[in-house]
Design a protein around this motif. Structure first.
Motif, short mmCIF file in Angstrom:
data_model
loop_
_atom_site.label_atom_id
_atom_site.label_comp_id
_atom_site.label_asym_id
_atom_site.label_seq_id
_atom_site.Cartn_x
_atom_site.Cartn_y
_atom_site.Cartn_z
N ASP A 195 -5.46 3.87 8.11
CA ASP A 195 -6.01 2.57 8.45
C ASP A 195 -7.09 2.27 7.40
OD1 ASP A 195 -6.60 0.15 9.58
OD2 ASP A 195 -6.86 0.91 11.61
N ASP A 205 -0.48 -7.89 7.30
CA ASP A 205 -0.52 -7.85 8.76
C ASP A 205 0.35 -8.99 9.28
OD1 ASP A 205 -2.40 -5.78 9.65
OD2 ASP A 205 -3.81 -6.84 8.37
N GLU A 262 -10.09 -7.73 17.70
CA GLU A 262 -10.18 -6.40 17.12
C GLU A 262 -11.66 -6.07 16.89
OE1 GLU A 262 -7.91 -6.06 13.50
OE2 GLU A 262 -9.08 -4.35 12.82
C1 BGC Z 1 -6.70 -2.65 11.44
C2 BGC Z 1 -5.23 -2.50 11.13
C3 BGC Z 1 -4.84 -3.47 10.04
C4 BGC Z 1 -5.70 -3.20 8.82
C5 BGC Z 1 -5.39 -4.11 7.66
C6 BGC Z 1 -7.56 -2.60 10.21
O1 BGC Z 1 -8.83 -3.06 10.52
O2 BGC Z 1 -7.10 -1.66 12.36
O3 BGC Z 1 -4.47 -2.74 12.28
O4 BGC Z 1 -3.47 -3.37 9.74
O5 BGC Z 1 -7.06 -3.39 9.17
O6 BGC Z 1 -5.78 -5.42 7.92
#
Ligand code: BGC
Length: 706
Positions: free
Chosen positions: A226, A51, A466
């Motif tokens: 995802d 990421d 998130e």
């Molecule tokens: C997120 C993604 C992220 C992935 C890996 C997920 O929880 O929605 O955006 O790239 O995790 O970390």
């Protein structure tokens, strides 16, 4: 390695080896967030994914913490977007990873969405331009970009279980364009969303994966899920999913996040609503070979999956070892992080030219978090920089006059999904207050400092992560009260907002200036000082409308947000963001595209040549400035079309007293609307082109018949 070599390689692979190239595994070095093991026998190296949209995250290591994508989009400068993407690509390579899990290409539909800071805009033309140029930048550095989360992942609440009930027209006009643009810019990979669309999980969505993404848009890269986003392995592979992630258990993932290496994890209640069900996820590793043997998955399709992965590895020079070196935390990347943070700052208000500050002004710097750098929000996009500047550092260093610092309130605690997953408190290590985490509220102290100063600068912030949406657009804790108290006492008050998206500004009439400074990343303090003291013109304009919470189209109706019975109904259709406000009685607090410069501009001589608008912009001020010229299209008859839609834009520096002729190419769909039966159509008639400074500040009009 040429194409035929990838096919030769695929022909050599055993069934087990093919399957191994389609799913995640544990990175033996514990660095990659996604790891596809290599095939030693055939010299295929592993593929490493990291990421994310604000910079590279490898646990326990540092890289440049760039400003949030929303701050980048506020620059309206696509050349800067490409530079930002290239820097991200170079850092990915420098961190020994091959794939960056970025850009975030979801449209901003819900203002409270916890990940809005990772995305670009409420407008599809602006969002698509940024998704495309950031993708092109990342890929120019032999790194695979991964636009995400395809598609309609527009909220974090129930993101893994909710179905977005959305019309084909809204998909085509609003939600798909950023992905399409990123694919056209060459994206090597696309990540599916957790949610369903019209009842089908995105990881199994044959129509949107196979028919639209791969067949219609000619996407030749691989589609990756995802993390824990799949359910039925064969259904996903048949629908068009090529790689399943992470391929390891949640405990193993959480263990890798925890520096102490604990293997335990617990998902707290408040996080649960935004987390995928990792137990219902069927692993490609466990079942795919059997599915091929049983005939539930055609081996030709498996070959296609593997070919897509290997072709991307080949493209970046991973198969023949020709991939070059990257670079992390270079002076250029540090400077770029500062430039984007400065340029993305939006001057929402500037009464009586209170800004820029005089060099020798006596400043009361107030705010619960002025001793912290606002790097970003919580979750997979968290970054850890090598160096950072807080507002206190930056302003103290820049000022020639006295700077008195008063926090006023205890620090607003940042929220982090990652910390919460490994049992941490809500606070995170990007928002820790190094000085006095337990300091008491002292609004009176702040008021006293403001009374004595020439100007009070009050920094306020929200928190976002998130997996959790913001519960309101109000600033957390007692920050509104602090602003009001300071504004009453101070001769002049400037408020700086460090927020993940729109916030309510109930005191805006009581203050003299407001700077929307987003999540500015590692250069926070220096960039802010450059804007406040006028070393740089605030070139930012709003990529999202600012309005009271109840005025947004997703407010006040649970069907629309957060949904009922597992379905969120996009009943507003295409009337999202300013498309809604232009059509409603509610007047936005600050409209889409709004933002002042320290200079003044006059517009003359607009003309339409083909699909390009040319206009002359004169800087009538005595200082250099940067103008963002915007072109909106008004359709001839309203019917069910928005009042206006952005069709093109350009950010242009103009020296004091000079004029620049700006050429703006209009978007391919500028005059079109999507008809469910006929596809893209241009209803005939006389269209108006509005050329101006924002969606509500038209300076010149043109018309054209179609
Ligand atoms: C997120 C993604 C992220 C992935 C890996 C997920 O929880 O929605 O955006 O790239 O995790 O970390």
């Amino acid at each position: 390695m040429a194409d035929h070599s990838v096919s030769d390689l695929v022909a050599e692979l055993t069934l087990a080896e093919k399957v191994a190239l389609t799913h995640g595994a544990n990175d033996p070095d514990g660095r990659a967030t996604g790891y596809v093991q290599g095939i030693e026998r055939l010299d295929v190296p592993p593929l490493r994914m990291v990421d994310g949209p604000l910079g590279v995250r490898v646990p326990g290591e540092s890289a440049t913490a760039f400003p949030a994508p929303l701050a980048l989009a506020a620059t309206f400068d696509t050349a800067l977007a490409e530079e930002y993407g290239a820097a991200l690509g170079r850092e990915t390579k420098g961190m020994d990873a091959d794939v960056l899990l970025a850009p975030g290409a979801n449209l901003i539909r819900v203002p409270q969405n916890g990940r809005n800071f990772e995305y670009y805009s409420e407008d599809p033309v602006l969002s698509a331009a940024f998704a495309a140029r950031v993708t092109a930048g990342i890929q120019s550095e032999d790194t695979i970009a991964t636009p995400k989360h395809y598609v309609a992942n527009n909220q974090e609440t129930h993101r893994a279980s909710v179905s977005a009930d959305v019309s084909e027209r809204a998909l085509r006009e609003l939600y798909l364009p950023s992905f399409r643009a990123a694919v056209e810019a060459g994206a090597g990979s696309v990540m599916t969303a957790y949610n369903s669309v019209n009842g089908t999980r995105m990881s199994d969505h044959e129509r949107l994966l196979r028919d639209v993404l791969k067949d219609e848009w000619d996407f030749e890269g691989y589609v990756v899920s995802d993390w824990f986003g799949t359910e039925d392995a064969a259904a996903a592979a048949n629908a068009g999913l090529d790689v399943e992630m992470p391929g390891v258990t949640m405990a193993e993932m959480a263990g890798a996040l925890d520096e102490e290496g604990e293997q335990e994890f617990e998902i707290p209640e408040e996080l649960a609503r935004g987390m995928p069900d990792h137990e219902s996820c069927e692993r490609f590793a466990e079942v795919l070979a059997d599915r091929v043997r049983e005939g539930a998955l055609d081996e030709a399709r498996l070959d296609d999956m593997v070919t897509r992965v290997l072709t991307q590895m080949d493209r970046i020079g991973r198969l023949d070892g020709t991939r070059g070196d990257g670079a992390v935390d270079t002076p250029e990347h540090r400077a770029l992080a500062e430039r984007v943070a400065t340029r993305g700052s939006v001057l929402l208000k500037n009464d009586d030219d209170v800004l820029p500050l005089a060099d020798d002004a006596a400043v009361a710097l107030v705010g619960p978090n002025v001793d912290e750098t606002v790097l970003g929000g919580g979750g997979s996009s968290e970054t850890t920089p090598v160096t950072e500047t807080t507002p206190e550092d930056g302003i103290t260093a820049r000022a020639d006059g006295d700077v008195t610092v008063e926090y006023g309130l205890p620090p607003v605690e940042a929220v982090s999904m990652l910390e919460m997953m490994v049992g941490g408190e809500q606070g995170d290590d990007q928002g820790e207050s190094p000085n006095e985490p337990t300091r008491e509220a002292d609004v009176e102290g702040a008021v006293a400092a403001a009374t004595d100063a020439d100007v009070a600068v009050v920094c306020v912030r929200d928190t976002a992560t998130e997996a959790i949406d913001r519960d309101s657009l109000a600033l957390p804790d007692r920050q509104n009260e602090l602003v009001v108290a300071v504004a009453e006492a101070a001769e002049r008050t400037v408020v700086v907002c460090n927020t993940s998206g729109p916030v309510e500004l109930p005191w805006r009439d009581a203050v003299d200036a407001i700077v929307q400074n987003w999540y500015p990343g590692q250069a926070h303090g220096d960039a802010l000082a450059a804007v406040l003291y006028g070393d740089a013109d605030p070139g930012g304009r709003l990529p999202v409308t600012f309005a009271p919470e109840e005025a947004y189209p997703t407010s006040g109706d649970e069907r629309r947000y957060p949904g009922v019975d597992g379905v969120v109904h996009y009943d507003e259709g295409v009337f999202v963001g300013y498309r809604h406000f232009d059509d409603a009685a509610d007047v936005p607090t600050y409209p889409f595209g709004h933002g002042h410069s320290y200079a003044e501009f006059a517009y003359t001589d607009a003309a339409l040549e083909g699909d390009t608008v040319r206009v002359t912009v004169e800087n009538t001020a005595e200082r250099a400035g940067r103008e963002v010229v915007q072109v909106y299209v008004r359709p001839p008859e309203r019917d069910d079309r928005p009042v206006r839609e952005l069709a093109g834009f350009a950010s242009v520096p103009v020296p004091a007293g000079a004029s620049e002729t700006v050429a703006i190419d209009l978007d391919d769909h500028a005059f079109e609307t999507y008809d469910e039966d006929d596809g893209w159509v241009t209803p005939p008639g006389e269209y108006t082109l509005e050329v101006g400074r924002s969606s509500r500040d038209t300076r010149l009009e043109l018309s054209t018949s179609r």
